[in-house]
Enzyme design. Sequence first.
Site, short mmCIF file in Angstrom:
data_model
loop_
_atom_site.label_atom_id
_atom_site.label_comp_id
_atom_site.label_asym_id
_atom_site.label_seq_id
_atom_site.Cartn_x
_atom_site.Cartn_y
_atom_site.Cartn_z
N CYS A 45 0.83 -1.21 0.00
CA CYS A 45 0.00 0.00 0.00
C CYS A 45 0.86 1.26 0.00
O CYS A 45 1.47 1.61 1.03
CB CYS A 45 -0.92 -0.05 1.22
SG CYS A 45 -1.88 1.44 1.51
N CYS A 48 -0.11 3.88 2.57
CA CYS A 48 0.28 3.43 3.91
C CYS A 48 1.73 3.81 4.20
O CYS A 48 2.05 4.33 5.27
CB CYS A 48 0.13 1.91 4.04
SG CYS A 48 -1.55 1.30 3.85
#
Length: 125
Positions: A45, A48
Amino acid sequence: MVPDVPIDDGVEPTPDEPVPLDPESFESFLQSHDLVLIDVWAEWCGPCKAMDPAVEDLAAEIPALAVGKVDHEQNPDLLSDYRSLIGRVVSSLPAFFVFVEGECVEQTTGRQSKADLEALISEYR
């Protein structure tokens, strides 16, 4: 003169960096700290990873805040096991949950600014 001796009140000190959590440590982490930010992330991600510096800064800068990180890929069942506690299934990453005394009081998903995360926890500090 009496030397400074730490008092053991049974409460863990608040870590000044994010703590990786797994099914064995998640609940005890929530119970050991009054104010907790949980960051749910995954290695793949991009948003993230972009959030890491802000999350690390918050852990270091806010003494009352304990920050835990849950790798969604490594712990896929952890949050579904706690669905009743967080109120929903995590379907977007990153996901952030604020807990006060073990109860989920705030949540948000997606890339956030550091200021956004500070605002999310500000009323509970």
